[in-house]
Design an enzyme around this catalytic site. Structure first.
Site, PDB file in Angstrom:
ATOM      1  N   HIS A 183     -42.178 -52.125 -59.688  1.00 40.96           N
ATOM      2  CA  HIS A 183     -41.790 -50.782 -59.240  1.00 40.96           C
ATOM      3  C   HIS A 183     -42.916 -49.782 -59.426  1.00 40.96           C
ATOM      4  O   HIS A 183     -43.946 -50.066 -60.046  1.00 40.96           O
ATOM      5  CB  HIS A 183     -40.532 -50.329 -59.975  1.00 40.96           C
ATOM      6  N   CYS A 199     -41.116 -52.999 -66.816  1.00 41.26           N
ATOM      7  CA  CYS A 199     -41.445 -54.316 -66.279  1.00 41.26           C
ATOM      8  C   CYS A 199     -42.864 -54.290 -65.716  1.00 41.26           C
ATOM      9  O   CYS A 199     -43.804 -54.074 -66.447  1.00 41.26           O
ATOM     10  CB  CYS A 199     -40.416 -54.703 -65.228  1.00 41.26           C
TER      11      CYS A 199
END
Length: 263
Positions: A183, A199
């Site tokens: 992302h 992440c």
């Protein structure tokens, strides 16, 4: 290994620059101003491919050049990993993500890797992708760091304030959501480093570029530490430092605000 000779490095830089010009969203070439944490104002000319982007009614500001020092910008490189064309390979140690092409090259994007990202070891598949996704901290985040994540327990809607940034790619394992994500991020200084949360994060400009290249499904391979050291060498593996967790307000990013231009 990557960039074994000066000629090779020159080729990669030229190739990356040429393709950035061809593929990047058109952005203004004006001189921009930014306000430092100390309150001083500085001017800069945007790096090609990292200028202001207007996307879905939101305005992403230009990325200041200090965050884009080589190798912290996307470019085309020779690919020496084991993924096949159309797949993604992530090197969590050198902090690079590769989108593999069919001519022996790959788009290489600089990334930040959170603790969750470091625990991503096995192959996953992108089965969903979303523009301007909302975000909610996990129960583990709320339990272990309530001072950081508690104010956001109810979630953050999609937009400039969302910690998932402009785009998210959702990784599945065995048909089930792994809860790992690739992302965007508002935390510009995290790129090239590790964080204690999150992440796989990219500059918002880069996740927009990658998002448009990726189809569903896409296989995502994780490079091992041994592979990383063998392929990129000790110059880059490992790369970066571990940073403390933080939520970055969009208002602190050089004047960015959650403005929808068509509202």
């Amino acid at each position: 290994m990557i960039d074994l000779t000066q000629n090779r490095r020159a080729f990669l830089g030229l190739a990356g620059t040429a393709l950035l010009t061809a593929c990047a969203p058109r952005t203004p070439s004006d001189v921009f101003s930014q306000t430092s944490p100390e309150g001083t104002t500085e001017s800069f000319t945007p790096v090609e491919g990292y200028g202001t982007i207007v996307d879905n009614g939101y305005t992403l500001p230009a990325v200041p050049p200090q965050y884009l020092q080589w190798p912290n910008r996307r470019q085309v490189v020779y690919y020496e990993g084991s993924a096949v064309p159309g797949d993604i390979e992530i090197d969590p140690y050198a902090k690079f993500l590769y989108y593999v092409m069919d001519n022996g090259t790959a788009w290489r994007y600089p990334i930040a890797v959170g603790r969750a990202g470091l625990s991503l070891k096995s192959t996953t598949v992108i089965r969903r992708k979303k523009e301007w996704p909302g975000w909610q901290p996990t129960r583990n985040m709320l339990r272990t760091q309530p001072d950081v994540y508690g104010p956001f327990a109810g979630g953050v809607p999609g937009g400039l304030a969302s910690p998932l940034g402009a785009r998210a790619l959702y990784l599945y394992r065995g048909g089930k959501d792994s809860y790992y994500r690739i992302h965007g991020t508002n935390d510009l200084g995290s790129i090239g480093n590790s964080g204690s949360a999150g992440c796989i994060r990219l500059f918002n400009h880069d996740i927009i570029d990658l998002y448009d290249r990726v189809s569903v499904p896409t296989t995502v391979k994780i490079r091992s530490q041994e592979e990383s050291l063998r392929i990129v060498g000790p110059e880059f593996s490992p790369r970066g430092v571990e940073l403390p967790p933080k939520i970055v307000s969009p208002e602190s990013i050089y004047g960015a605000t959650d403005i929808a231009l068509d509202q």
